[in-house]
Design a protein around this motif. Structure first.
Motif, PDB file in Angstrom:
ATOM      1  N   ALA A 144      92.360  23.830 149.917  1.00 53.36           N
ATOM      2  CA  ALA A 144      92.077  24.595 148.709  1.00 53.36           C
ATOM      3  C   ALA A 144      92.102  26.086 149.035  1.00 53.36           C
ATOM      4  O   ALA A 144      92.069  26.482 150.200  1.00 53.36           O
ATOM      5  N   THR A 145      92.157  26.922 147.989  1.00 49.35           N
ATOM      6  CA  THR A 145      92.205  28.374 148.190  1.00 49.35           C
ATOM      7  C   THR A 145      91.246  29.075 147.231  1.00 49.35           C
ATOM      8  O   THR A 145      91.010  28.618 146.118  1.00 49.35           O
ATOM      9  N   THR A 146      90.712  30.200 147.714  1.00 46.17           N
ATOM     10  CA  THR A 146      89.890  31.088 146.892  1.00 46.17           C
ATOM     11  C   THR A 146      90.375  32.510 147.102  1.00 46.17           C
ATOM     12  O   THR A 146      90.580  32.931 148.241  1.00 46.17           O
ATOM     13  N   ALA A 147      90.554  33.246 146.024  1.00 45.57           N
ATOM     14  CA  ALA A 147      90.972  34.648 146.109  1.00 45.57           C
ATOM     15  C   ALA A 147      89.766  35.538 145.831  1.00 45.57           C
ATOM     16  O   ALA A 147      89.091  35.385 144.807  1.00 45.57           O
ATOM     17  N   GLU A 148      89.505  36.474 146.748  1.00 45.65           N
ATOM     18  CA  GLU A 148      88.404  37.415 146.585  1.00 45.65           C
ATOM     19  C   GLU A 148      88.919  38.711 145.965  1.00 45.65           C
ATOM     20  O   GLU A 148      90.113  39.009 146.023  1.00 45.65           O
ATOM     21  N   GLY A 149      88.031  39.490 145.371  1.00 45.83           N
ATOM     22  CA  GLY A 149      88.377  40.825 144.909  1.00 45.83           C
ATOM     23  C   GLY A 149      89.133  40.872 143.598  1.00 45.83           C
ATOM     24  O   GLY A 149      89.838  41.850 143.329  1.00 45.83           O
ATOM     25  N   ILE A 150      89.004  39.851 142.744  1.00 46.93           N
ATOM     26  CA  ILE A 150      89.664  39.882 141.429  1.00 46.93           C
ATOM     27  C   ILE A 150      88.837  40.771 140.508  1.00 46.93           C
ATOM     28  O   ILE A 150      87.664  40.493 140.249  1.00 46.93           O
ATOM     29  N   GLU A 151      89.468  41.821 140.003  1.00 45.40           N
ATOM     30  CA  GLU A 151      88.709  42.821 139.253  1.00 45.40           C
ATOM     31  C   GLU A 151      89.254  43.094 137.863  1.00 45.40           C
ATOM     32  O   GLU A 151      88.706  43.918 137.132  1.00 45.40           O
ATOM     33  N   ASP A 152      90.354  42.420 137.477  1.00 44.30           N
ATOM     34  CA  ASP A 152      90.891  42.644 136.140  1.00 44.30           C
ATOM     35  C   ASP A 152      91.655  41.407 135.676  1.00 44.30           C
ATOM     36  O   ASP A 152      91.934  40.491 136.454  1.00 44.30           O
ATOM     37  N   THR A 153      91.992  41.385 134.386  1.00 44.19           N
ATOM     38  CA  THR A 153      92.679  40.231 133.794  1.00 44.19           C
ATOM     39  C   THR A 153      94.026  39.990 134.451  1.00 44.19           C
ATOM     40  O   THR A 153      94.395  38.838 134.735  1.00 44.19           O
TER      41      THR A 153
ATOM     42  N   SER B 136      95.115  40.619 137.461  1.00 45.55           N
ATOM     43  CA  SER B 136      94.989  39.998 138.785  1.00 45.55           C
ATOM     44  C   SER B 136      94.591  38.534 138.661  1.00 45.55           C
ATOM     45  O   SER B 136      95.118  37.668 139.369  1.00 45.55           O
ATOM     46  N   ALA B 137      93.660  38.244 137.765  1.00 47.64           N
ATOM     47  CA  ALA B 137      93.208  36.860 137.581  1.00 47.64           C
ATOM     48  C   ALA B 137      94.370  35.967 137.158  1.00 47.64           C
ATOM     49  O   ALA B 137      94.560  34.867 137.686  1.00 47.64           O
ATOM     50  N   LYS B 138      95.173  36.443 136.196  1.00 49.60           N
ATOM     51  CA  LYS B 138      96.295  35.635 135.719  1.00 49.60           C
ATOM     52  C   LYS B 138      97.371  35.483 136.785  1.00 49.60           C
ATOM     53  O   LYS B 138      97.935  34.398 136.974  1.00 49.60           O
ATOM     54  N   ARG B 139      97.653  36.564 137.495  1.00 49.63           N
ATOM     55  CA  ARG B 139      98.714  36.497 138.497  1.00 49.63           C
ATOM     56  C   ARG B 139      98.336  35.576 139.647  1.00 49.63           C
ATOM     57  O   ARG B 139      99.134  34.752 140.080  1.00 49.63           O
ATOM     58  N   ILE B 140      97.089  35.694 140.114  1.00 48.98           N
ATOM     59  CA  ILE B 140      96.639  34.835 141.206  1.00 48.98           C
ATOM     60  C   ILE B 140      96.620  33.377 140.753  1.00 48.98           C
ATOM     61  O   ILE B 140      97.015  32.469 141.490  1.00 48.98           O
ATOM     62  N   GLY B 141      96.163  33.147 139.515  1.00 56.17           N
ATOM     63  CA  GLY B 141      96.151  31.783 138.994  1.00 56.17           C
ATOM     64  C   GLY B 141      97.554  31.206 138.878  1.00 56.17           C
ATOM     65  O   GLY B 141      97.789  30.041 139.196  1.00 56.17           O
ATOM     66  N   ALA B 142      98.506  32.040 138.440  1.00 56.94           N
ATOM     67  CA  ALA B 142      99.893  31.574 138.304  1.00 56.94           C
ATOM     68  C   ALA B 142     100.514  31.233 139.654  1.00 56.94           C
ATOM     69  O   ALA B 142     101.426  30.408 139.739  1.00 56.94           O
ATOM     70  N   MET B 143     100.040  31.858 140.712  1.00 60.69           N
ATOM     71  CA  MET B 143     100.549  31.561 142.055  1.00 60.69           C
ATOM     72  C   MET B 143     100.050  30.215 142.578  1.00 60.69           C
ATOM     73  O   MET B 143     100.537  29.727 143.593  1.00 60.69           O
ATOM     74  N   GLY B 144      99.056  29.648 141.888  1.00 61.11           N
ATOM     75  CA  GLY B 144      98.543  28.353 142.313  1.00 61.11           C
ATOM     76  C   GLY B 144      97.236  28.397 143.055  1.00 61.11           C
ATOM     77  O   GLY B 144      96.805  27.381 143.602  1.00 61.11           O
TER      78      GLY B 144
END
Length: 562
Positions: A508-517, A519-527
Motif C-alpha cells: 500500500a502507499t501513503t502520500a504525505e504533504g497534500i495541501e491542495d485539491t 495535489s489530492a486529485k493528482r496523487i489519487g489518479a496515480m493510484g
C-alpha cells in the motif's frame, strides 16, 4: 517406478523447453564459443539465434565486464562449482542490457572429462534501472536537487580518508520558520530551492553543497583554506531578499565552521563542532559566521540540563499525542490518524517534535516517550469507531532494541487496543543502522498483526532488497516529492515510479504533504491509496477530533467529490 529417459528421448524434450522458455538457454564450448542459443535471445540481445551461434560469448559482453565473466568461466571449468552473476551485454541496437547468467559445467558421462558449459541467461535490465533510480533517490534531495545528508556524510568521509584536511560549513537559515508558517510550505519550498541555487553559485569548484534537512545546509571545502571568504560570500548572497511568487522573503543565515584535523578527524566530530559553532553564531545575533572554539563546549552542558527537563516532562505527562487524519484517496473517507508528539510546555506553550525528539533519542529517553505516547493514543482511539486505525512513528534507535516489540505488545495488552488497528512507521535511517536487529523486531511486530510502513521513502537508504527483506506493508511517499509536483515535472515521475513499485510488490502507499485539491486529485489518479496533509487537517489534540469522528461515522467524504 519411473524409468529414466534415454538421450534419444530427452533431446526433443530439451528442444521443446529451450525454444519456449523466456530465459535464454546457451550451450558453449570450453573456450566460450556458443554452440546453441535458444530463441529467447531475440528479446535479450535483439539478435536471431543463428547470429549468436558459433560466436564467442565474450564478443557480446560489455568490455568492462569481460574479465569478470572470463574469471567466472575459468572457475566453473576448474571444478569450483556452478556460478551465477550479473554483467552487462551489448544488444544489436547498441544499447547495454543487464543480465543474470548462471553457468554450469557438463562432463562426459563416460570419462568424467569437462565437455561443455550450459548457461541460463535472464534479462534484469528493468530491475537494475529501478534500483538505480532508488539509489539516485537515496542520494539526492529532490526538492533542491542537492546531495542529501547521506551523500554529504559519505563525501566528508571520503575526503578525510584521502587528505585529512577540509573545512565544514554548517548553514542554518535565520528567518525561515516564520516564512513557512505564515505563507505555507509551497512558499517555503520555493525559498529553499532559491537558497540551494545561490549556494551553488557562491562555492568554489571542487566544493560540495548539501541540504542536510529542513532549512539546514552544509558546504564541504576540500582544503579548508578559503573557509572565511566562502562563508562571507554565502552570507552576502543569502542576505538578499528571495522572491517566491508574490512573497518577498528575507531570511539570512548563520554559519558555523569547523576544520579538520583541528576540530575533528571524523565526520561526526566535524559536524558536531560546526553545529555548535552555528548555534553560537545564531545566538550572537544571526547573520554571521563563527569558527568553532573550545569554550563553545558549554553547549553540551546546556543540553544536559535540557535532558533533565525533558525527562521530567515525560514522567509528568506533558508529552501528548496530536492527530492528523489519514484519508482514503479513492473513497475520500477518513480511515485513521497519524499520531504526532507535542510537548505542552508550561512556559513555552505547544512545542513541535523538532524541538525535543532528537534530544530524547540522543539522551536515551525515546523509549519512555514512545511508550507514553502510544499508551495515550491507544486509549484515545478506543473511543473512536472500530474501523479507524492509528499510525505511530518508531524512532531510528528503537529499531536497534530487540525488546521494543515486547514493549509495544505490552502497551496493547494493557489498553486492550487491537494490534490490527496499529501501524508503525519506520525510517530507512533506523533500519540500516542494524539491519539484522531491525528485521527481527519488525518480524515480531508483524507476526502480532501490526502493519509496518516505511516512512519518507525515496529520501534515504532504501533499496529493492531492503523492502523485500523487511516485508513492509506500506511505502510512505515523502512530502518533498508531493509538494514539488506543481513546480518540478520530474517529481511526478518519481511519485509514479514509487507507486508503481509498491503496486508491483503488493504494498500500500501513503502520500504525505497534500495541501491542495489539485495535489489530492493528482496523487489519487496515480493510484496512491492514502493521503495526509494540511488539506485534510492539521495535527490536533484528541479533544478536537469530534468533527472528524462524526464524518467518519456518517460515512461522509473528507473532501469534495469531482
Amino acid at each position: 517406478m519411473i524409468r529414466a529417459r534415454p538421450p534419444a528421448e530427452t533431446a526433443p524434450l530439451f528442444q521443446l523447453l529451450a525454444e519456449n522458455a523466456t530465459d535464454m538457454l546457451v550451450r558453449l564450448d570450453l573456450d566460450g564459443t556458443r554452440t546453441y542459443v535458444s530463441p529467447a535471445c531475440r528479446a535479450i540481445f535483439g539478435y536471431e539465434p543463428e547470429q549468436l551461434t558459433g560466436r564467442s560469448t565474450f564478443a557480446f559482453v560489455h568490455p568492462d565486464d569481460v574479465e569478470m565473466v572470463r574469471d567466472r568461466m575459468r572457475a566453473v571449468i576448474a571444478g569450483e562449482g556452478d556460478r551465477r552473476g550479473l554483467n552487462r551485454v551489448l544488444r544489436a541496437d547498441g544499447r547495454v542490457a543487464w543480465v543474470e547468467a548462471s553457468l554450469r559445467l557438463v562432463r562426459d558421462p563416460q570419462t568424467g572429462a569437462a565437455r561443455e558449459l550450459v548457461s541460463v541467461v535472464r534479462d534484469v535490465t528493468d530491475q537494475k534501472l529501478n534500483e538505480a533510480r532508488i539509489e539516485q533517490l537515496a542520494a539526492t534531495d529532490y526538492l533542491t536537487g542537492l546531495p542529501n545528508r547521506r551523500a554529504f556524510l559519505a563525501g566528508v568521509e571520503t575526503l578525510l580518508s584521502r587528505s585529512g584536511r577540509c573545512a565544514l560549513l554548517f548553514i542554518d537559515l535565520d528567518h525561515f520558520k516564520p516564512v513557512n508558517d505564515l505563507h505555507g510550505h509551497g512558499v517555503g519550498d520555493a525559498v529553499l530551492i532559491e537558497v540551494a541555487l545561490r549556494l551553488q553559485q557562491e562555492v568554489p569548484g571542487g566544493a560540495m553543497v548539501s541540504r542536510l534537512g529542513g532549512d539546514e545546509f552544509a558546504v564541504l571545502l576540500p582544503d579548508g583554506l578559503a573557509a572565511e571568504a566562502v562563508a562571507q560570500q554565502i552570507l552576502d548572497a543569502l542576505a538578499a531578499p528571495v522572491m517566491a511568487g508574490d512573497v518577498v522573503a528575507e531570511i539570512g543565515a548563520s554559519i558555523g565552521i569547523s576544520r579538520s584535523p583541528d576540530q575533528g578527524r571524523d565526520v561526526g566530530s566535524l559536524l558536531r563542532t560546526a553545529d555548535i559553532a552555528m548555534y553560537h553564531a545564531k545566538r550572537a545575533g544571526a547573520g554571521r559566521f563563527l569558527f568553532f572554539a573550545e569554550e563553545m563546549e558549554d553547549e553540551l552542558r546546556e543540553k544536559a540540563v535540557f535532558k533533565v527537563r525533558l525527562r521530567s516532562a515525560i514522567e509528568s505527562g506533558e508529552i501528548v499525542p496530536f492527530y492528523q487524519p489519514l484519508v482514503d484517496l479513492r473513497s475520500r473517507r477518513l480511515v485513521g490518524m497519524e499520531v504526532l508528539a507535542r510537548w505542552r510546555h508550561p512556559e513555552r506553550g505547544i512545542l513541535p517534535p523538532s524541538d525535543f525528539i532528537a534530544h530524547a533519542e540522543h539522551g536515551g529517553l525515546i523509549g519512555p516517550l514512545f511508550q507514553g505516547l502510544l499508551r495515550q493514543a491507544c486509549r484515545d482511539a478506543m473511543r473512536w469507531p472500530d474501523g479507524l486505525k492509528i499510525a505511530v512513528n518508531l524512532a531510528p534507535r528503537q529499531l536497534q532494541d530487540a525488546s521494543i516489540a515486547g514493549c509495544v505488545l505490552d502497551v496493547l495488552s494493557e489498553t486492550g487496543f487491537s494490534p490490527l488497528r496499529l501501524e508503525l512507521e519506520v525510517t530507512e535511517t533506523g533500519i540500516v543502522r542494524d539491519l539484522g536487529t531491525a528485521k527481527k523486531v519488525l518480524a515480531m511486530l508483524r507476526a502480532a498483526g501490526i502493519r509496518i510502513a516505511l516512512d519518507d521513502f525515496g529520501t534515504g537508504y532504501a533499496s529493492l532488497r531492503m523492502v523485500k527483506e523487511l516485508a513492509v506493508d506500506r511505502l510512505k511517499i515523502d512530502r518533498s516529492f508531493v509538494v514539488a509536483l506543481a513546480s518540478a515535472p520530474e517529481s511526478g515521475r518519481y511519485v509514479s515510479a514509487i507507486i508503481g513499485l509498491a503496486r508491483a510488490l503488493g504494498l500500500a502507499t501513503t502520500a504525505e504533504g497534500i495541501e491542495d485539491t489539485a495535489s489530492a486529485k493528482r496523487i489519487g489518479a496515480m493510484g496512491c491509496d492514502l493521503g495526509q496533509g494540511y488539506y485534510f487537517g492539521r495535527p490536533s489534540p484528541a479533544a478536537a477530533l469530534t468533527e472528524w469522528m462524526e464524518q467518519a461515522e456518517r460515512g461522509e467524504p473528507m473532501l469534495p467529490e469531482g
